[in-house]
Enzyme design. Sequence first.
Site: not given
Length: 237
Positions: A72, A74, A85, A194
């Site tokens: 989701d 920031y 990102f 990740h």
Amino acid sequence: MSYLSPALAALPAAWREVLTAPALAAQLQAIDTRLAARAADGVAIYPPRELVFHALQHAAPQDVRVVILGQDPYHGAGEAMGLSFSVPAGVKIPPSLRNMYKELASDLGVAPAASGDLTHWAQQGVLLLNTSLTVEADNAGSHGKIGWQQVTDALIDAVNAHNPGCVFLLWGNWAQGKAERIDTGRHAVLKAAHPSPLSASRGFFGCRHFSQANQWLAARGRGEIAWGAPAAQGGLF
């Protein structure tokens, strides 16, 4: 719709067709109603409404070359810009993106960019898609259960169905859960840990996904992604 209508109207026709299909219309309307109500209550929602579908503005489904999935947006003020990102220029580079830059430097010798703005990736056909497209201020995951996943799964399905062949970079268990939606007969699926500081050392660093993606694309005549920062943006060293 009211909250999402301007952003939806600005999309390429192919993406609008996916989002306005009968199977999604009721779902998107329910999300729109929820967002409008929360905004009317004075709740800050990120990214700004005009950037909710930013990830879709640069390449139609058939023109996507790489897909990078996030969770989701920031949730801090000024951070989310509708690209997974990515943060606007001038905003501190988040830890996961900093680790992505480290892997890129190790993999391809590309100097880490001074900016966290990944628009130059999106402009080359890198779909930077979060599966929840909105979040409330300072409340991570707050819109994870309002219906976005059904919508973004449909977006992934559109790439899977209509793209001649692209690379899906699935980082972490959550993103890898989407692998079953992807036709590996036409698309490449690369999996790793990740890039979060909590897991990057357990399989993200050293994955060499950036070079592997370029090799796969070049072998199929789709061209390589220029992962480095534009000259005007500069690097950290």
